[in-house]
Design a protein around this motif. Structure first.
Motif, PDB file in Angstrom:
ATOM      1  N   SER A  34       0.520  -1.039   0.255  1.00  0.00           N
ATOM      2  CA  SER A  34       0.125  -0.019  -0.292  1.00  0.00           C
ATOM      3  C   SER A  34       0.680   1.504  -0.021  1.00  0.00           C
ATOM      4  O   SER A  34       1.881   1.258   0.311  1.00  0.00           O
ATOM      5  CB  SER A  34      -1.214  -0.017   1.512  1.00  0.00           C
ATOM      6  N   SER A  37       2.036   6.466   3.990  1.00  0.00           N
ATOM      7  CA  SER A  37       1.206   7.613   4.584  1.00  0.00           C
ATOM      8  C   SER A  37       2.289   9.014   5.171  1.00  0.00           C
ATOM      9  O   SER A  37       3.588   8.840   5.664  1.00  0.00           O
ATOM     10  CB  SER A  37       0.824   7.333   6.161  1.00  0.00           C
ATOM     11  N   GLY A  99      -3.076   0.358  -5.962  1.00  0.00           N
ATOM     12  CA  GLY A  99      -2.715   0.308  -5.087  1.00  0.00           C
ATOM     13  C   GLY A  99      -1.749  -0.356  -4.243  1.00  0.00           C
ATOM     14  O   GLY A  99      -1.416  -0.596  -2.999  1.00  0.00           O
ATOM     15  N   PRO A 121      -5.894   5.245 -13.537  1.00  0.00           N
ATOM     16  CA  PRO A 121      -5.276   6.333 -12.735  1.00  0.00           C
ATOM     17  C   PRO A 121      -3.980   6.515 -12.857  1.00  0.00           C
ATOM     18  O   PRO A 121      -3.200   6.449 -11.701  1.00  0.00           O
ATOM     19  CB  PRO A 121      -5.840   6.366 -11.431  1.00  0.00           C
ATOM     20  N   SER A 238       1.167   6.518  -9.774  1.00  0.00           N
ATOM     21  CA  SER A 238      -0.632   6.450  -9.392  1.00  0.00           C
ATOM     22  C   SER A 238      -0.676   8.217  -9.260  1.00  0.00           C
ATOM     23  O   SER A 238       0.022   9.222  -8.997  1.00  0.00           O
ATOM     24  CB  SER A 238      -1.597   6.209  -8.699  1.00  0.00           C
ATOM     25  N   GLN A 239      -2.477   8.556  -9.700  1.00  0.00           N
ATOM     26  CA  GLN A 239      -2.390  10.017  -9.788  1.00  0.00           C
ATOM     27  C   GLN A 239      -2.785  10.265  -8.613  1.00  0.00           C
ATOM     28  O   GLN A 239      -2.090  11.580  -7.960  1.00  0.00           O
ATOM     29  CB  GLN A 239      -3.611  10.116 -10.646  1.00  0.00           C
ATOM     30  N   ASP A 240      -2.993   9.579  -7.796  1.00  0.00           N
ATOM     31  CA  ASP A 240      -3.187   9.811  -5.913  1.00  0.00           C
ATOM     32  C   ASP A 240      -2.411   9.815  -5.390  1.00  0.00           C
ATOM     33  O   ASP A 240      -2.656  10.762  -4.287  1.00  0.00           O
ATOM     34  CB  ASP A 240      -4.439   8.256  -5.658  1.00  0.00           C
ATOM     35  N   SER A 241      -1.023   9.320  -5.776  1.00  0.00           N
ATOM     36  CA  SER A 241      -0.250   9.712  -4.926  1.00  0.00           C
ATOM     37  C   SER A 241       0.424  10.779  -5.837  1.00  0.00           C
ATOM     38  O   SER A 241       1.287  11.496  -4.515  1.00  0.00           O
ATOM     39  CB  SER A 241       1.442   8.120  -4.903  1.00  0.00           C
ATOM     40  N   ASP A 243      -0.699  12.800  -6.577  1.00  0.00           N
ATOM     41  CA  ASP A 243      -2.005  14.941  -5.586  1.00  0.00           C
ATOM     42  C   ASP A 243      -1.855  14.163  -3.668  1.00  0.00           C
ATOM     43  O   ASP A 243      -1.702  15.586  -3.701  1.00  0.00           O
ATOM     44  CB  ASP A 243      -3.283  14.376  -6.479  1.00  0.00           C
ATOM     45  N   ASN A 244      -1.437  13.576  -3.485  1.00  0.00           N
ATOM     46  CA  ASN A 244      -1.952  13.050  -2.039  1.00  0.00           C
ATOM     47  C   ASN A 244      -0.739  12.481  -1.656  1.00  0.00           C
ATOM     48  O   ASN A 244      -0.279  13.029  -0.267  1.00  0.00           O
ATOM     49  CB  ASN A 244      -2.658  12.882  -1.559  1.00  0.00           C
ATOM     50  N   GLU A 245       0.816  12.247  -2.447  1.00  0.00           N
ATOM     51  CA  GLU A 245       2.125  11.471  -1.720  1.00  0.00           C
ATOM     52  C   GLU A 245       2.878  12.502  -2.714  1.00  0.00           C
ATOM     53  O   GLU A 245       3.586  11.677  -2.295  1.00  0.00           O
ATOM     54  CB  GLU A 245       1.926  10.430  -1.924  1.00  0.00           C
ATOM     55  N   ARG A 246       3.040  13.479  -2.879  1.00  0.00           N
ATOM     56  CA  ARG A 246       3.761  14.057  -3.957  1.00  0.00           C
ATOM     57  C   ARG A 246       5.308  14.117  -3.061  1.00  0.00           C
ATOM     58  O   ARG A 246       6.326  14.080  -4.137  1.00  0.00           O
ATOM     59  CB  ARG A 246       3.152  15.527  -4.549  1.00  0.00           C
TER      60      ARG A 246
END
Length: 355
Positions: A34, A37, A99, A121, A238-241, A243-246
């Motif tokens: 995963s 954080s 993920g 994504p 991922s796009q999530d990474s 956006d949120n885990e740059r």
């Protein structure tokens, strides 16, 4: 020598095989892969926890930079507790999108269809190889295929699933499909040595080195030098990474860049790490791995990377990749497939990484 006979690789695997690989990864327990954080330790150092990285093939020397980053503690210095390198082949875009892995190594020709046709994504944030290792390999004292025109009238060994990109090579050079005879082969290049084919689709960093190791002089017709200027060994997240885990993505890229600087500087240690440590259970041959490490340096380092840094892609090369992918009937834009802004930030913030 079993390594040389079982290259059931990542290069354009069938859809069914990709789906099976994804199912296998899930069954093997994706929880450890995963995304991390972003937290701060009491000392103020970033703590991104544990991550997994999906490799595109088994643990050979082609991932030497990752081995150095792990062995020398670069991943740890960048805030990762443990980095698990998962051997492939696998459906990397799907695995990263779901993920199951924080990052993956793949190629634009495999990531683009996943994004354009399946809505995955994910994006490519860097490319280890500035040139694709795809090559039509031939024996220099026989077919000696050194130009696209030399393909005419020849029997070319192509693995199932790799035909579309070969057709793109022909089209890019104004050749008809009927001008070449395609012979179905596996990934063992012995059919070239026995004369069953005149040319063989392989990697200049792998199968070409294998044939040379058996005492044959080879000629290479590199896709990248003949109308298909594709990058390879792309880093996918991922796009999530993004956006949120740059910061975690940037930390990962920094560690990778440091590791690959070391790998380029020491091909013998690269081979040793593959043979004795990370791929110790594969029965790898040191001389072959060393030859592959040396050959890979030509794909890793270019005039552009000398100026801009490892893993970078110039705007011109980026657009050339989009043009090649579009010619293969995949409708995608550069912004949909690539996000190079994180790598740009890495070099702006850490100019010492230019080497």
């Amino acid at each position: 020598m079993s390594q040389r006979l079982t290259r059931h690789r990542r290069r354009t695997t069938s859809v069914l095989a990709l789906a099976a690989a994804t199912t296998l990864m899930a069954a093997c327990g994706g929880s450890s892969a995963s995304a991390p954080s972003e937290q701060e330790t009491t000392e103020g150092t970033a703590d991104f926890g544990d991550i997994s990285v999906q490799l595109s093939w088994v643990k050979t020397v082609e991932f030497a930079g990752e081995y150095f980053a792990d062995t020398k503690g670069y991943f740890a210095e960048e805030g990762f507790d443990e980095v698990t390198l998962i051997p492939g082949p696998a459906a990397t875009p799907s695995i990263v999108a779901s993920g199951q892995a924080f990052a993956g190594i793949s190629d634009p020709t495999r990531v683009a269809p996943a994004v354009a046709n399946e809505g995955a994504p994910v994006k490519i944030v860097a490319a280890q190889y500035q040139k694709s290792p795809f090559s039509i390999i031939s024996l220099a004292d026989k077919a000696n295929i050194t130009t696209p025109q030399d393909l005419v009238g020849k029997r070319i060994g192509i693995q199932t699933g790799n035909e579309p990109l070969f057709y793109s090579l022909l089209e890019a050079n104004g050749l008809d499909r009927d001008s070449v005879t395609i012979v179905p082969v596996e990934y063992d290049p012995s059919s070239l040595i026995t004369g069953d084919v005149d040319g063989f689709l392989g990697y200049v960093t792998n199968e070409a080195v294998i044939v040379e190791s058996q005492g044959y002089e080879v000629a290479n017709l590199l896709y990248a030098d003949n109308g298909l200027p594709l990058v390879a060994k792309a880093v996918v997240v991922s796009q999530d990474s993004i956006d949120n885990e740059r910061e975690a993505v940037k930390a990962f890229l920094r560690a990778m860049i440091r590791g690959w600087h070391d790998a380029i500087a020491d091909s013998e240690e690269s081979a040793r790490l593959a043979v004795e440590e990370y791929g110790a259970d594969l029965g790898l041959n040191f001389d072959l791995e060393l030859g592959q490490a040396v050959a890979a340096n030509d794909l890793l380092v270019s005039a552009d990377t000398d100026s801009n840094g490892l893993f970078t892609i110039t705007p011109e090369l980026l657009q050339a990749n989009i043009d090649v992918i579009g010619a293969a009937d995949v409708d995608i834009t550069a912004d949909q497939l690539f996000d190079l802004s994180l790598l740009e930030e890495v070099y702006e913030e850490n100019p010492e990484l230019l080497g």
